[in-house]
Design a protein around this motif. Structure first.
Motif, PDB file in Angstrom:
ATOM      1  N   GLN A   1       0.825  -1.204   0.000  1.00 36.79           N
ATOM      2  CA  GLN A   1       0.000   0.000   0.000  1.00 36.79           C
ATOM      3  C   GLN A   1       0.866   1.263   0.000  1.00 36.79           C
ATOM      4  OE1 GLN A   1      -2.598  -0.984   3.394  1.00 36.79           O
ATOM      5  NE2 GLN A   1      -4.298  -1.134   1.960  1.00 36.79           N
TER       6      GLN A   1
ATOM      7  N   LEU B   1       2.137   1.725  -3.487  1.00 37.54           N
ATOM      8  CA  LEU B   1       1.110   2.251  -4.385  1.00 37.54           C
ATOM      9  C   LEU B   1       1.122   3.774  -4.406  1.00 37.54           C
ATOM     10  CD1 LEU B   1      -1.944  -0.098  -3.666  1.00 37.54           C
ATOM     11  CD2 LEU B   1      -0.689   0.092  -5.817  1.00 37.54           C
TER      12      LEU B   1
ATOM     13  N   SER C   1      -5.509  -0.070   7.722  1.00 37.26           N
ATOM     14  CA  SER C   1      -5.463  -0.854   6.498  1.00 37.26           C
ATOM     15  C   SER C   1      -6.818  -1.517   6.267  1.00 37.26           C
ATOM     16  CB  SER C   1      -4.378  -1.942   6.609  1.00 37.26           C
ATOM     17  OG  SER C   1      -4.474  -2.888   5.577  1.00 37.26           O
TER      18      SER C   1
ATOM     19  N   MET D   1      -6.089   3.443  -9.151  1.00 32.62           N
ATOM     20  CA  MET D   1      -6.077   2.038  -8.717  1.00 32.62           C
ATOM     21  C   MET D   1      -7.058   1.202  -9.531  1.00 32.62           C
ATOM     22  SD  MET D   1      -5.427   1.749  -4.610  1.00 32.62           S
ATOM     23  CE  MET D   1      -6.398   3.093  -3.969  1.00 32.62           C
TER      24      MET D   1
ATOM     25  N   TYR E   1      -3.202  -3.158  -9.029  1.00 33.65           N
ATOM     26  CA  TYR E   1      -3.224  -2.151  -7.977  1.00 33.65           C
ATOM     27  C   TYR E   1      -4.298  -2.477  -6.946  1.00 33.65           C
ATOM     28  CZ  TYR E   1      -0.608   0.569 -11.486  1.00 33.65           C
ATOM     29  OH  TYR E   1       0.301   1.001 -12.420  1.00 33.65           O
TER      30      TYR E   1
ATOM     31  N   ASN F   1      -3.751  -3.452  -2.995  1.00 28.75           N
ATOM     32  CA  ASN F   1      -4.397  -2.618  -1.987  1.00 28.75           C
ATOM     33  C   ASN F   1      -5.345  -3.431  -1.104  1.00 28.75           C
ATOM     34  OD1 ASN F   1      -4.691   0.122  -0.938  1.00 28.75           O
ATOM     35  ND2 ASN F   1      -6.805  -0.012  -1.652  1.00 28.75           N
TER      36      ASN F   1
ATOM     37  N   THR G   1      -0.599   4.957   1.819  1.00 35.26           N
ATOM     38  CA  THR G   1      -0.581   5.331   0.406  1.00 35.26           C
ATOM     39  C   THR G   1      -0.397   6.832   0.263  1.00 35.26           C
ATOM     40  OG1 THR G   1      -2.021   3.459  -0.104  1.00 35.26           O
ATOM     41  CG2 THR G   1      -1.876   5.189  -1.757  1.00 35.26           C
TER      42      THR G   1
END
Length: 387
Positions: free
Chosen positions: A47, A50, A256, A292, A298, A302, A312
């Motif tokens: 993450q 990303l 998360s 994303m 992606y 995630n 992120t």
């Protein structure tokens, strides 16, 4: 015959040949991405990465000395392991990176710090909150708050908001992050008049039932467990099945959708401290979510949806801090970037970023969120400072 063919092609396709020549002479600068893509912290590392990838997709070049340089990302997997981190760090140096971003996980950052220092390459920590990351290392900086602050914030929140008198604290043996956060929490909680029971579990443990039972038997008012997302998901499931009725508290690693997915539909209360609250920058939120959705990889990295983790946003900001350091240095040489980095000031999506004399971010507040176990989303609770 080969020479004749080349000449004919040059006559027929002059623009293509000129394009090839321009591509060969294009100047580039390399940024190293030092993150876990596997191991206990793999979910968080992905993450964080990303955010870096999204920033690179939006800003592919940086102007240095009046010339544009294309920014290339060099990534390595430090595997969430302190014994693998030095090799991964050395790998980045061998690729000629000018600056490094990462890592998610304080232990691997600490383990790699000397490698970056000996190579003279500046590193910008994104969410590695343990004080030892920058202590005595002039090449490591970071944009996140530190564990003494985060632990104190959580202790204050537990006492003031949750009215907790007794805390049960759980960390992982040998883990710099969870061990450090528990220590700082305990210190602040006890100074505020609270009582503490602490335990630690071994590497590879997946059964937390005995620890949950101990917390219940001790009549603890809160269960504090700033552990990895992988361990957290198991802990949440087992806490629900055992009927743990008190709030579970944790630090930034729990921010998360892995945790949200584990908690959804379960009878648990979860509170976390974090660096970014979704909605603070709607333009960023919409942009990164649309990005994303453009690639299934992606979404997978995630956690299977477009839920926005603070990591992120922090990865995104760290990328631009690196670019600002290059522009200030007017150079892609690691030593010049290092000399300029401490003077960088940047207004990021996560807030104002500047560094103190130790290379640590100057931050004075954290966001506290709680998991909505019905909708599977985070809900903002408070902005918390230390008193």
């Amino acid at each position: 015959m080969k020479k004749l063919l080349i000449c004919v092609l040059a006559l027929l396709f002059p623009a293509a040949c000129l394009g090839c020549s321009a591509e060969k002479t294009e100047k580039t600068v390399k940024i190293g991405v030092f993150e876990p893509a596997s191991g206990d912290n793999g979910a968080g590392g992905k993450q964080e990465t990303l955010g870096i990838l999204y920033a690179n997709s939006q800003t592919k070049t940086v102007e240095i000395g009046g010339e544009p340089y294309r920014v290339e990302l060099e990534t390595v997997d430090n595997e969430s392991a302190t014994d693998k981190a030095p090799t991964a760090a050395q790998n980045l140096l061998s690729r000629g990176v000018s600056v490094v971003l990462g890592s998610y996980g304080s232990g691997v950052s600490i383990a790699a710090a000397d490698i970056f220092a000996r190579g003279g390459v500046p590193a910008i920590g994104i969410s590695c909150t343990n004080p030892q990351v920058t202590a005595g290392n002039e090449t490591y900086f970071r944009i996140c708050f530190l564990d003494p602050f985060q632990g104190t914030v959580l202790a204050n929140f537990a006492r003031d908001y949750l009215k907790a008198e007794k805390a049960y604290c759980l960390s992982k043996l040998g883990d710099d992050y969870s061990g450090g956060l528990v220590n700082y929490f305990v210190d602040a909680f006890q100074k505020a008049g609270g009582e503490v029971v602490s335990e630690a579990f071994q590497e590879g443990n997946s059964d937390f039932t005995s620890y949950i039972t101990k917390a219940k038997n001790e009549c603890a008012d809160i269960f504090y467990a700033p552990v990895s997302t992988e361990a957290a998901a198991l802990l949440v499931d087992q806490a629900s099945s055992q009927g743990l009725a008190v709030p579970i508290l944790a630090g930034d690693t729990w921010d998360s959708n892995v945790i949200l997915n584990a908690a959804k539909g379960k009878n648990v209360q979860i509170y976390v401290t974090t660096f970014y609250q979704e909605g603070a920058n709607p333009e960023f939120d919409a942009g990164v979510k649309a990005w994303m959705q453009s690639d299934p990889r992606y979404i997978k990295n995630n956690g299977g949806d477009v839920g926005l983790a603070a990591m992120t946003a922090m990865g995104y900001d760290a990328y631009y801090v690196a670019l600002e350091a290059m522009k200030k240095a007017d150079s892609i040489k690691p030593g010049d970037i290092l000399n300029a980095l401490g003077t960088v000031e940047y207004e990021g999506v996560s807030g104002s970023i500047a560094f103190d004399e130790n290379g640590d971010a100057i931050r004075d507040r954290a966001y506290v969120k709680t998991a909505d176990t019905v909708s599977g989303n985070w809900k903002f609770v408070a902005e918390q400072t230390v008193r």
